[in-house]
Structures are given as structure tokens and as C-alpha cells.
Design a protein around this motif. Structure first.
Motif, PDB file in Angstrom:
ATOM      1  N   THR A 187      10.009   2.461   8.390  1.00 28.40           N
ATOM      2  CA  THR A 187       9.200   2.558   7.176  1.00 28.40           C
ATOM      3  C   THR A 187       9.596   3.787   6.384  1.00 28.40           C
ATOM      4  O   THR A 187      10.170   4.743   6.916  1.00 28.40           O
ATOM      5  N   SER A 188       9.252   3.754   5.086  1.00 30.98           N
ATOM      6  CA  SER A 188       9.484   4.906   4.218  1.00 30.98           C
ATOM      7  C   SER A 188       8.595   4.782   2.989  1.00 30.98           C
ATOM      8  O   SER A 188       8.406   3.689   2.453  1.00 30.98           O
ATOM      9  N   ALA A 189       8.079   5.909   2.523  1.00 29.37           N
ATOM     10  CA  ALA A 189       7.312   5.910   1.277  1.00 29.37           C
ATOM     11  C   ALA A 189       8.232   5.810   0.071  1.00 29.37           C
ATOM     12  O   ALA A 189       7.794   5.407  -1.014  1.00 29.37           O
ATOM     13  N   ASN A 190       9.502   6.152   0.257  1.00 25.76           N
ATOM     14  CA  ASN A 190      10.479   6.150  -0.826  1.00 25.76           C
ATOM     15  C   ASN A 190      11.648   5.267  -0.413  1.00 25.76           C
ATOM     16  O   ASN A 190      12.145   5.367   0.714  1.00 25.76           O
ATOM     17  N   ILE A 191      12.100   4.404  -1.321  1.00 20.52           N
ATOM     18  CA  ILE A 191      13.205   3.497  -0.990  1.00 20.52           C
ATOM     19  C   ILE A 191      14.447   4.275  -0.571  1.00 20.52           C
ATOM     20  O   ILE A 191      15.262   3.803   0.239  1.00 20.52           O
ATOM     21  N   MET A 192      14.598   5.511  -1.067  1.00 25.53           N
ATOM     22  CA  MET A 192      15.762   6.330  -0.738  1.00 25.53           C
ATOM     23  C   MET A 192      15.581   7.084   0.582  1.00 25.53           C
ATOM     24  O   MET A 192      16.472   7.825   0.995  1.00 25.53           O
ATOM     25  N   GLY A 193      14.454   6.888   1.223  1.00 26.58           N
ATOM     26  CA  GLY A 193      14.229   7.540   2.503  1.00 26.58           C
ATOM     27  C   GLY A 193      13.600   8.916   2.329  1.00 26.58           C
ATOM     28  O   GLY A 193      13.164   9.273   1.233  1.00 26.58           O
ATOM     29  N   PRO A 194      13.497   9.651   3.453  1.00 26.34           N
ATOM     30  CA  PRO A 194      14.037   9.280   4.752  1.00 26.34           C
ATOM     31  C   PRO A 194      13.240   8.155   5.413  1.00 26.34           C
ATOM     32  O   PRO A 194      12.025   8.077   5.259  1.00 26.34           O
ATOM     33  N   TRP A 195      13.965   7.291   6.138  1.00 27.53           N
ATOM     34  CA  TRP A 195      13.341   6.199   6.861  1.00 27.53           C
ATOM     35  C   TRP A 195      13.000   6.658   8.272  1.00 27.53           C
ATOM     36  O   TRP A 195      13.693   7.480   8.866  1.00 27.53           O
ATOM     37  N   SER A 196      11.928   6.108   8.800  1.00 22.87           N
ATOM     38  CA  SER A 196      11.390   6.551  10.082  1.00 22.87           C
ATOM     39  C   SER A 196      12.330   6.210  11.235  1.00 22.87           C
ATOM     40  O   SER A 196      13.281   5.432  11.085  1.00 22.87           O
ATOM     41  N   GLU A 197      12.012   6.752  12.378  1.00 22.37           N
ATOM     42  CA  GLU A 197      12.642   6.287  13.603  1.00 22.37           C
ATOM     43  C   GLU A 197      12.163   4.854  13.876  1.00 22.37           C
ATOM     44  O   GLU A 197      11.063   4.469  13.476  1.00 22.37           O
ATOM     45  N   PRO A 198      12.970   4.052  14.534  1.00 26.73           N
ATOM     46  CA  PRO A 198      12.606   2.641  14.716  1.00 26.73           C
ATOM     47  C   PRO A 198      11.441   2.435  15.668  1.00 26.73           C
ATOM     48  O   PRO A 198      11.300   3.113  16.679  1.00 26.73           O
ATOM     49  N   ILE A 199      10.601   1.468  15.306  1.00 29.21           N
ATOM     50  CA  ILE A 199       9.514   0.992  16.166  1.00 29.21           C
ATOM     51  C   ILE A 199       9.973  -0.326  16.776  1.00 29.21           C
ATOM     52  O   ILE A 199      10.292  -1.284  16.062  1.00 29.21           O
ATOM     53  N   TYR A 200      10.038  -0.366  18.104  1.00 28.06           N
ATOM     54  CA  TYR A 200      10.444  -1.597  18.785  1.00 28.06           C
ATOM     55  C   TYR A 200       9.351  -2.657  18.641  1.00 28.06           C
ATOM     56  O   TYR A 200       8.162  -2.365  18.809  1.00 28.06           O
ATOM     57  N   ASP A 228       0.817  -1.220   0.000  1.00 29.64           N
ATOM     58  CA  ASP A 228       0.000   0.000   0.000  1.00 29.64           C
ATOM     59  C   ASP A 228       0.849   1.268   0.000  1.00 29.64           C
ATOM     60  O   ASP A 228       0.615   2.214   0.760  1.00 29.64           O
ATOM     61  N   GLY A 229       1.874   1.263  -0.863  1.00 32.23           N
ATOM     62  CA  GLY A 229       2.672   2.473  -1.053  1.00 32.23           C
ATOM     63  C   GLY A 229       3.737   2.727  -0.015  1.00 32.23           C
ATOM     64  O   GLY A 229       4.369   3.798  -0.013  1.00 32.23           O
ATOM     65  N   LEU A 230       3.988   1.769   0.877  1.00 36.63           N
ATOM     66  CA  LEU A 230       4.953   1.980   1.941  1.00 36.63           C
ATOM     67  C   LEU A 230       5.951   0.821   1.994  1.00 36.63           C
ATOM     68  O   LEU A 230       5.573  -0.342   1.893  1.00 36.63           O
ATOM     69  N   PHE A 231       7.239   1.163   2.132  1.00 37.57           N
ATOM     70  CA  PHE A 231       8.268   0.153   2.368  1.00 37.57           C
ATOM     71  C   PHE A 231       8.375  -0.116   3.869  1.00 37.57           C
ATOM     72  O   PHE A 231       8.387   0.815   4.678  1.00 37.57           O
TER      73      PHE A 231
END
Length: 536
Positions: A111-124, A85-88
Motif C-alpha cells: 500500500t501507499s498514500a502516494n502513487i509514487m511511493g514509498p510502497w509498504s513492505e508486502p503483506i502475505y 479512502d486515500g490509499l492505493f
């Protein structure tokens, strides 16, 4: 299919283990483990399955991944990359200790909407085991799978003692709204008689849930296995032909220790399996290149089981490509002139990033400067930047301006597997002869060897250093800026920079630039160039 349409394995050469593959329309992405190397996770991209380009390292902030003090071969294990659904979604384990019964590790999601990021802060997510993966079911629910790690002695549980810790594959629902795991935890698969079940991925095809696992450990007996069930939570029936991939069944293959992997389906319905593999040094049985990534074509049997298309269980070096494209098989050549160039994505550092002023392109114009930090045996802060060795034979060169004032200061070219396995061609200071060249070689006991048995006096000015590796032979040489190359003579056994030597480690050999100052005065080393050239 003609030879012009063959994929040549491995597709990701050098240390690139535990591949997870993700297709988004006509783009393919593979995420691989990086262990203690920063930034974390390698993501390669391809549109043809045969030729791959390193795209990004998504875990590029200490808030996502801080590995200071992590022992060798800890850090990022077995990432899982999916798209929905549009999210990595990128799942990974940060392992902090693995060589005791208990282990210390946690699983996270970014997670990120774009493979190049930015990637989110981590979810434990959890800490019950490693090799996590995320399954997106067609009803919209999401499920996390991972190995259940059992630290207890084998006598207290009822499965194979050699595999006592690998207690099965557990599954729990992930709620993306609450951003946490919810509901019961179920152990859905205990593995086969081979044991050491790990590396799970789940797929839904042909009315079944197909559970893919790796087994047998990541060395000579490694293998991949499918089981299936009509129900998500099982019970899962093992493929009646058992493991569909294992190198042990095909000893003539140049691709050994094959197993842990992931399945991808092409738009035309064809299936391919990417998996880790290792190419031992000829006649030595040691994988200095580490665990690499290969690909195999998969077909479904008449009774609905995935099988390798070439009709045996061993991995093939050349695989037909349904997309009609061949591998280019180019040897890599890189040359950096730091007057105008900066090192590329291929270059990583142990455990943490090197930033200004420790690594600087501006401190001395025309040079890459490294400020010397802790010893090459340090698990915390050392000034070392290197790239994977991706061919059995290569030459690496640099030109360095370094004026050490103490025997505790050293800088140069390093062949580095980890803090216990390296060969360091370095400039240092000798109280009797002044600036000098020496070779330092690490041993697993923690002591250092000096294979030259001497230090070589050096003239004034910049010094050129060269490393030449041919399979298991390491040779060093040096030159003044205007002089001829001076070989050090003989060779050093390079095969020690391998997974199989002295302890179970899981990375691969790197080569690059280093500066160390054990006095704590941050002596600067200025490099004007670096090159890495592969040979047949």
C-alpha cells in the motif's frame, strides 16, 4: 465523435500485459505485469485515456520482490491496483514455478498514500492461486478474489479436462486492521464452457455485483466475460451473449489474443475496458512485442450487460474518446550520452537490481560501466539492462570500450526475450585473432548457435555496434570510431523472440546492453552511449 478524438490502440505498446486500471478523480493509472523483470510492476499515468506516461515501478526492493532463480516467465503476474479512502492498494502474485501441475506462487499486498511511493513492505495473503484482485464493497468490507489452482489429475474432478487446473474464482474477506484474510473461502464462479477461468475483477453497479473474468488461455482463444449476481457470493449468472470481447470472433482485427482486462468508469458515467492484446508479425503469427494493453469503449445494454460500444465482440484499433483527446502516436526516439545522461525508467534488469559496482556511472567518467557476471542463460545474476521493444521496426546503437582477455568474456548489444531466446551481438576474445566480434543466438534446448560462423577481428579503440530490426529480420553491423559501418551480411530470423515459439512464455522482446564474464573475474565493459529509434 470526429477522428480528432480517437484513441489509437494499443495504448501501452510492447510487453505490458494484464492491465489493471484505477481512476482517482481525473487521474488514471494502469498497472501491468512485469514477470521476471525488476523492478516489479509498471504503472502508467494518463489524464485523457489516450496518452500514457510510465510513472513508476512500485516493487523496487528485494524485500518486496526477490526473483533470483525464478524460471522464465515467472515473477510478477497480474497486479491489481485500486484506491480507497486515500490509499492505493497493489495486489500481486510472485510466481516461482508454473510449468508443473503443482505450481509455486504467493499473493501479496503493498500500500501507499502516494502513487509514487514509498510502497509498504508486502503483506502475505495466500497461495491458493494467481491473478488476485481486491474489491472494496460499499459497506466498507474488502474482499480478495483469485483463481483456485487445482493440481490434481482431471479424472478426479468434474469439469473440463483441458481446464482442470483452473478450478474457479474464490473469494475471502481481507481485514485491513489485522492485515490478513479472515473468514470462509467461497468458490463463487466456475467459468463458462470456454474454460481456463482467470483474471477476475469485481464491480458493483446498478444493484448488481458484476464479476469480470478472462477465459480461453492467453493465446488465440483468449476472451473476456461478465457474470452478475444480486449477492456477493452468488450465484452468478453468465451474460446471455457470453464473452463480450474475443479476437477469434473478428479475424480481420490486427489486435489478437484479446482478453484479460479491467473496467473503469469516467466521471461522466461512461465506461472503458482496458485489456491485454497482441499484434502478430505480419504473415508470421508471432508476437515479438509480447502482450500489450489496449482500450475499448463499453456501453450497458438495455438489460444491464456491458457491451463493446462498436456492436461486435472483436477489439477495435481506433476507439472514440469521451474525453475528447486523440492519441499522439509518436514513435519513440531515445539517445543517451553517458557523459551527462542516465538510463530512464524504461530500462529494467532480469530478476534483481544492478547496483554499484556492477552497474556504475562513476567508475569511468563519461561511461556506463557494467561488470561482467554470469552467462546470459543465468537465472540468478547477470549484467543486462534493457528496454521493451515497442515497435516492429527499430534501430539500436551503442559505443563500447571493452578489452576482453578471455573467450569467456563478452559484452555488447543484446536482443533479449529470455534466457532461452536471445540474439547477442558481442565483443569477445579469440586466442588466434585477439579482440573479435561474434553473434550468439540462444536455442530452447539450452545450446547456443553462432549464425555468423566466424569471428570478425576488431581494431583497437572503442567500437560502435548497431542492431536493425524490421519485423522478423534482425541485422547487425559494427564500426570503429572513425570508420564506416560494416554490415554483418544477411539477416537472422527475429521471430523466435516471441511468446508462441517452442514453449508457452508470456513476456516480450527487449533490447539493451550486456556484459558477461564466465571466468568470474568481473571484466568491465564501458558504454559511452546508447540509442533506441523506432521506425514506421
Amino acid at each position: 465523435m470526429t477522428d480528432a478524438n480517437m484513441i489509437n490502440n494499443p495504448i501501452l505498446k510492447g510487453f505490458n500485459p494484464d492491465p489493471s486500471i484505477c481512476r482517482v478523480e481525473d487521474d488514471y493509472y494502469i498497472a501491468t505485469s512485469t514477470f521476471e523483470w525488476f523492478p516489479g510492476v509498471q504503472i502508467h499515468h494518463s489524464t485523457d485515456l489516450a496518452n500514457w506516461t510510465l510513472l513508476t515501478h512500485p516493487l523496487d526492493r528485494l524485500s518486496q520482490l526477490n526473483m533470483q532463480g525464478h524460471p522464465n516467465s515467472c515473477g510478477v503476474w497480474a497486479p491489481c491496483l485500486t484506491h480507497h479512502d486515500g490509499l492505493f492498494y497493489l495486489i500481486y502474485t510472485d510466481v516461482r514455478e508454473y510449468q508443473t501441475d503443482y505450481q509455486v506462487r504467493k499473493n501479496y499486498l503493498v500500500t501507499s498514500a502516494n502513487i509514487m511511493g514509498p510502497w509498504s513492505e508486502p503483506i502475505y495473503l495466500n497461495a491458493s492461486g494467481f491473478d488476485p484482485s481486491l474489491f472494496h464493497d460499499d459497506d466498507g468490507r474488502k474482499w480478495l478474489l483469485n483463481v483456485l489452482w487445482d493440481h490434481r489429475p482431471a479424472v478426479s474432478i468434474h469439469h473440463h479436462s483441458h481446464a482442470k487446473n483452473f478450478a474457479g474464482i474464490v473469494i475471502q474477506e481481507y481485514d485491513p486492521n489485522q492485515k490478513k484474510l479472515v473468514g470462509p473461502i467461497d468458490n463463487i464462479f466456475k467459468g463458462s464452457d470456454l474454460g481456463l477461468v482467470e483474471g477476475s475483477h469485481l464491480y458493483k453497479m446498478h444493484g448488481y455485483y458484476y464479476l469480470l473474468t478472462a477465459e480461453g488461455g492467453t493465446f488465440v482463444d483468449h476472451a473476456a466475460l461478465f457474470a452478475r449476481s444480486k449477492n456477493l457470493l452468488g450465484p452468478y449468472e453468465i451474460d446471455p451473449q457470453a464473452h463480450f470481447l474475443n479476437s477469434a470472433s473478428h479475424p480481420s482485427s490486427s489486435l489478437r489474443r484479446s482478453g484479460h482486462g479491467d473496467l473503469v468508469t469516467l466521471p461522466n458515467g461512461d465506461h472503458y475496458f482496458v485489456h491485454l492484446t497482441g499484434r502478430p508479425l505480419p504473415y508470421r503469427g508471432r508476437c515479438v512485442l509480447g502482450r500489450e494493453t489496449a482500450i475499448q469503449k463499453v456501453v450497458m445494454s438495455s438489460d444491464g450487460w456491458p457491451r463493446l460500444a462498436h456492436n461486435h465482440k472483436g477489439p477495435e484499433q481506433n476507439v472514440p474518446n469521451s474525453l475528447g483527446v486523440a492519441s499522439d502516436n509518436k514513435l519513440q526516439t531515445e539517445h543517451f550520452d553517458f557523459c551527462k545522461d542516465k538510463l530512464t525508467l524504461h530500462y529494467q534488469t532480469p530478476r534483481i537490481a544492478l547496483t554499484e559496482p556492477v552497474l556504475s556511472y562513476d567508475a569511468k567518467p563519461g561511461y556506463l560501466r557494467l561488470l561482467g557476471q554470469e552467462a546470459p542463460s543465468s537465472l540468478y545474476q547477470q549484467s543486462l539492462i534493457a528496454r521493451r521493444q515497442q515497435a516492429f521496426c527499430f534501430t539500436a546503437e551503442t559505443s563500447i570500450n571493452f578489452q576482453p582477455e578471455s573467450f569467456q568474456q563478452m559484452a555488447g548489444l543484446i536482443s533479449f526475450y529470455n534466457t532461452q531466446k536471445f540474439i547477442y551481438l558481442c565483443i569477445t576474445h579469440d586466442p588466434l585473432i585477439g579482440r573479435a566480434l561474434e553473434v550468439v543466438m540462444a536455442t530452447m534446448s539450452g545450446s547456443m548457435r553462432y549464425p555468423l560462423g566466424k569471428r570478425i577481428p576488431l581494431p583497437a579503440g572503442d567500437i560502435k555496434l548497431r542492431i536493425e530490426v524490421e519485423y522478423d529480420q534482425w541485422r547487425g553491423s559494427w564500426a570503429s570510431q572513425s570508420g564506416d559501418w560494416q554490415p554483418l551480411g544477411g539477416y537472422i530470423d527475429y521471430s523466435g523472440l516471441a511468446d508462441e515459439v517452442d514453449a508457452e512464455h508470456f513476456t516480450g522482446a527487449f533490447v539493451g546492453l550486456a556484459c558477461h564474464d564466465l571466468s568470474g573475474r568481473f571484466a568491465p565493459a564501458d558504454f559511452s552511449s546508447f540509442s533506441y529509434i523506432e521506425h514506421e
